[in-house]
Scaffold this motif. Structure first.
Motif, PDB file in Angstrom:
ATOM      1  N   GLU A  56      39.343  26.429  14.857  1.00 32.38           N
ATOM      2  CA  GLU A  56      40.697  26.668  15.370  1.00 32.38           C
ATOM      3  C   GLU A  56      40.972  28.160  15.500  1.00 32.38           C
ATOM      4  OE1 GLU A  56      45.349  25.916  14.045  1.00 32.38           O
ATOM      5  OE2 GLU A  56      43.748  24.813  13.017  1.00 32.38           O
ATOM      6  N   MET A  57      40.552  28.932  14.505  1.00 34.61           N
ATOM      7  CA  MET A  57      40.749  30.381  14.533  1.00 34.61           C
ATOM      8  C   MET A  57      40.029  31.000  15.717  1.00 34.61           C
ATOM      9  SD  MET A  57      39.785  33.146  11.520  1.00 34.61           S
ATOM     10  CE  MET A  57      38.072  32.594  11.428  1.00 34.61           C
ATOM     11  N   GLU A  58      38.805  30.569  15.974  1.00 38.99           N
ATOM     12  CA  GLU A  58      38.008  31.182  17.028  1.00 38.99           C
ATOM     13  C   GLU A  58      38.415  30.710  18.422  1.00 38.99           C
ATOM     14  OE1 GLU A  58      36.365  33.676  16.436  1.00 38.99           O
ATOM     15  OE2 GLU A  58      36.198  33.518  14.259  1.00 38.99           O
ATOM     16  N   VAL A  63      46.742  33.245  18.785  1.00 38.20           N
ATOM     17  CA  VAL A  63      47.677  32.272  18.232  1.00 38.20           C
ATOM     18  C   VAL A  63      47.511  32.179  16.719  1.00 38.20           C
ATOM     19  CG1 VAL A  63      48.298  29.828  18.190  1.00 38.20           C
ATOM     20  CG2 VAL A  63      47.779  30.945  20.373  1.00 38.20           C
ATOM     21  N   TRP A  64      46.261  32.227  16.262  1.00 35.36           N
ATOM     22  CA  TRP A  64      45.942  32.021  14.853  1.00 35.36           C
ATOM     23  C   TRP A  64      46.562  33.070  13.938  1.00 35.36           C
ATOM     24  CZ3 TRP A  64      43.558  28.509  11.697  1.00 35.36           C
ATOM     25  CH2 TRP A  64      43.122  28.967  10.440  1.00 35.36           C
ATOM     26  N   PRO A  66      48.952  35.601  14.130  1.00 34.68           N
ATOM     27  CA  PRO A  66      50.392  35.737  13.897  1.00 34.68           C
ATOM     28  C   PRO A  66      50.984  34.593  13.076  1.00 34.68           C
ATOM     29  CG  PRO A  66      49.865  36.291  16.167  1.00 34.68           C
ATOM     30  CD  PRO A  66      48.623  35.704  15.562  1.00 34.68           C
ATOM     31  N   ALA A  67      50.403  33.385  13.192  1.00 35.08           N
ATOM     32  CA  ALA A  67      50.927  32.232  12.455  1.00 35.08           C
ATOM     33  C   ALA A  67      50.325  32.102  11.055  1.00 35.08           C
ATOM     34  CB  ALA A  67      50.644  30.948  13.249  1.00 35.08           C
ATOM     35  N   LEU A  68      49.325  32.929  10.747  1.00 37.99           N
ATOM     36  CA  LEU A  68      48.564  32.753   9.515  1.00 37.99           C
ATOM     37  C   LEU A  68      49.380  32.954   8.238  1.00 37.99           C
ATOM     38  CD1 LEU A  68      45.825  32.075   8.321  1.00 37.99           C
ATOM     39  CD2 LEU A  68      45.176  34.489   8.561  1.00 37.99           C
ATOM     40  N   PRO A  69      50.244  33.964   8.134  1.00 31.58           N
ATOM     41  CA  PRO A  69      50.973  34.150   6.871  1.00 31.58           C
ATOM     42  C   PRO A  69      51.764  32.917   6.447  1.00 31.58           C
ATOM     43  CG  PRO A  69      51.160  36.117   8.202  1.00 31.58           C
ATOM     44  CD  PRO A  69      50.504  35.087   9.064  1.00 31.58           C
ATOM     45  N   ALA A  70      52.358  32.224   7.383  1.00 37.23           N
ATOM     46  CA  ALA A  70      53.127  31.033   7.029  1.00 37.23           C
ATOM     47  C   ALA A  70      52.210  29.931   6.506  1.00 37.23           C
ATOM     48  CB  ALA A  70      53.912  30.531   8.240  1.00 37.23           C
ATOM     49  N   ARG A  71      51.014  29.822   7.071  1.00 39.55           N
ATOM     50  CA  ARG A  71      50.072  28.801   6.613  1.00 39.55           C
ATOM     51  C   ARG A  71      49.523  29.155   5.227  1.00 39.55           C
ATOM     52  NH1 ARG A  71      46.537  26.900  11.833  1.00 39.55           N
ATOM     53  NH2 ARG A  71      45.923  25.286  10.329  1.00 39.55           N
ATOM     54  N   VAL A  72      49.283  30.439   4.990  1.00 40.52           N
ATOM     55  CA  VAL A  72      48.846  30.862   3.655  1.00 40.52           C
ATOM     56  C   VAL A  72      49.929  30.548   2.626  1.00 40.52           C
ATOM     57  CG1 VAL A  72      48.227  32.844   2.223  1.00 40.52           C
ATOM     58  CG2 VAL A  72      47.275  32.626   4.521  1.00 40.52           C
ATOM     59  N   ALA A  73      51.182  30.783   2.994  1.00 42.62           N
ATOM     60  CA  ALA A  73      52.284  30.499   2.074  1.00 42.62           C
ATOM     61  C   ALA A  73      52.337  29.020   1.710  1.00 42.62           C
ATOM     62  CB  ALA A  73      53.602  30.947   2.686  1.00 42.62           C
TER      63      ALA A  73
END
Length: 410
Positions: A56-58, A63-64, A66-73
Motif C-alpha cells: 500500500e505504501m509503495e 497518499v501514504w 501524509p495519512a501515516l501519523p493518524a494510523r500510527v496513533a
C-alpha cells in the motif's frame, strides 16, 4: 531420565484447526529454535499484514505518508491498551535501546552527577549511559547484585548506592544476560520519594507480564513488542510519566516536532513504520488463538520442564548440579550452568552461539556473568518439549566434548 523424575512435559499448544502451533510461523523446520527471547519470531499473519501495508505504501507514497501519523496513533492506542497504560503516555520507537537513547538525549544530567546502573544491565543501554556521562561530565556507578539476590537484597543493593549526586537510575525489569527480574516496584517507590528519575529497561516484558506497569513508579519505561509480543521487528514502546515526559523528543527531527508528546513521535519522515501498524495483528493473533494468559502459562510450564531436562543432562556430564538460582525468576526464561570452559566471556558466549547454530542446527542463547557461562533457555507457544529433549539428548554431549577439548587445549 524418567518422566516421573522430571515431571510431565506440558502438552503442546495447537492451532484451532489442530495443526502444531509452529505452523503459524515461518521458522526453518530444519533448525531447533530455543531462543525466542533474543530476536523474537513473527507469526505469518503479522508478516502478511506488514507485507500488505508495504505494498500500500509503495502504490502511492503521496497518499501514504501524509495519512501515516493518524494510523500510527491508532496502532499506538491498541498497544497502550495491551500494556495497560494511558495512550498519552506511550510513544513508539524502533527498539528498547532506541527508547533509552531518546531518554539519554533529552534528560538533563549535570557535570559531576552520577548515573546508576547495575552489572546485570543490557550492554547497549549501559553503553548509552556511559556516553551520556562522558558528554555531560558525569560518571556512571555500577551496582553489583549477586545472581541469586532475592527482592530485598537486590533492592537494598541499589538503594545503598544512591546519594545526592545520583541524577538517573537505570535498571532492568527483566535482565537479558541473567534471565531474572529486578525489584523495579520497590526501587521505583524509593526513587520517586527521593526525586531521582528512573529508567526501567523492560525489553523482554511485553507479553511475559500482564499489566506490567501497574505497580511500577518510574519516569521512563521501554519494552520491545517484537520479542515475546511477536510483533514485526522494530516495534517498541516508550512509556513516559511525570514532569519529564514533555521534554522527550524523537532522535529524528521531523514535521511533528512542534506536536506534544507522544504525537511528535508519530511523524518520522519517510521511515518505514509498517512494523508499528502490524504489531496489533500479532498481539491479537495470540489472544484470539490461545489467549495471552494461556500462552504465558504454557511458556512457564515448558520453561520449567526445559530447565529440568537440560540441567539434568549437563549434571550427568559434570557430576555436579547445573541448577542456577537467579533470585527472582522469569516465567519463560531460564539459566542452566554450562560445563567449565564454555562461554567464559561475552565474546566466547557469542562464538558458542554461532558454533551451535552452525554445527548442531540449534538456535540458542549463551550468556556469561562473572566469568561463568550459561545457556539461557527461552520458550514460546510454538516450542514443544521435544525441542528441549532434542537439545538435552543430542547437543549436551557435544557441548561436554567441546568443554573437555577446551580444557585440554588450555
Amino acid at each position: 531420565m524418567s518422566e516421573s523424575h522430571l515431571g510431565p512435559a506440558p502438552r503442546p499448544l495447537l492451532l484451532s484447526d489442530g495443526r502444531a502451533a509452529a505452523q503459524a510461523w515461518s521458522l526453518d523446520p530444519a533448525q531447533r529454535h530455543l531462543n525466542h527471547g533474543s530476536f523474537g519470531a513473527v507469526p505469518l499473519v503479522a508478516q502478511d499484514e506488514q507485507d500488505r501495508l508495504r505494498r500500500e505504501m509503495e502504490r502511492s507514497p503521496l497518499v501514504w505518508f501524509p495519512a501515516l501519523p493518524a494510523r500510527v496513533a491508532t496502532a499506538r492506542a491498541d498497544i497502550a491498551a495491551f500494556l495497560g497504560v494511558a495512550v498519552e503516555d506511550l510513544a513508539l520507537v524502533p527498539n528498547a535501546s532506541g527508547g533509552a537513547s531518546v531518554v539519554y538525549a533529552n534528560l538533563p544530567v549535570g557535570r559531576g552527577g552520577e548515573i546508576l546502573v547495575t552489572d546485570h544491565g543490557y550492554g547497549a543501554v549501559t553503553m548509552g549511559a556511559q556516553r551520556l556521562a562522558r558528554r555531560c561530565g558525569a560518571t556512571v556507578r555500577t551496582v553489583r547484585i549477586p545472581l541469586d539476590a532475592g527482592e530485598k537484597q537486590a533492592y537494598e543493593a541499589v538503594v545503598a548506592e544512591l546519594d545526592d549526586a545520583t541524577e538517573l537510575i537505570v535498571v532492568d525489569h527483566i535482565t537479558s544476560a541473567t534471565a531474572r527480574r529486578m525489584p523495579v516496584e520497590r526501587i521505583g517507590s524509593e526513587a520517586r520519594r527521593r526525586g531521582i528519575p528512573l529508567l526501567v529497561d523492560g525489553a523482554h516484558v511485553p507479553g511475559l507480564i500482564d499489566d506490567p506497569l501497574s505497580a511500577v513508579e518510574c519516569d521512563f519505561w521501554i519494552g520491545n513488542l517484537h520479542k515475546f509480543g511477536c510483533a514485526p521487528r522494530g516495534t517498541s514502546a516508550l512509556v513516559a510519566r511525570g514532569a519529564l515526559r514533555d521534554s522527550l523528543y524523537p532522535l529524528i527531527d521531523s514535521w511533528g516536532a512542534a506536536d506534544p508528546f507522544p504525537e511528535r513521535f508519530d511523524t518520522q519522515g519517510t521511515v518505514d513504520v509498517t512494523s508499528y501498524l502490524a504489531a496489533p495483528t500479532a498481539l491479537d493473533f495470540i489472544e484470539r488463538t490461545w489467549g495471552w494468559k494461556t500462552a504465558r502459562t504454557y511458556m512457564r510450564d515448558l520453561a520449567d520442564y526445559a530447565e529440568r531436562i537440560v540441567g539434568e543432562a549437563f549434571a550427568e556430564l559434570t557430576g555436579g548440579s547445573c541448577e542456577v538460582d537467579v533470585g527472582m525468576p522469569v516465567n519463560a526464561l531460564r539459566l542452566v550452568r554450562l560445563p567449565e570452559g564454555l562461554a567464559t566471556s561475552p565474546a566466547a558466549a557469542d562464538a558458542l552461539r554461532d558454533r551451535v547454530a552452525r554445527e548442531l542446527g540449534v538456535a540458542a542463547a549463551f550468556t556469561c556473568f562473572d566469568a561463568v557461562g550459561y545457556i539461557r533457555l527461552s520458550t514460546h507457544v510454538y516450542n514443544t518439549a521435544a525441542d528441549f529433549e532434542y537439545f538435552a539428548e543430542r547437543c549436551v554431549p557435544v557441548l561436554g566434548e567441546w568443554a573437555r577439548t577446551a580444557d585440554a587445549a588450555a
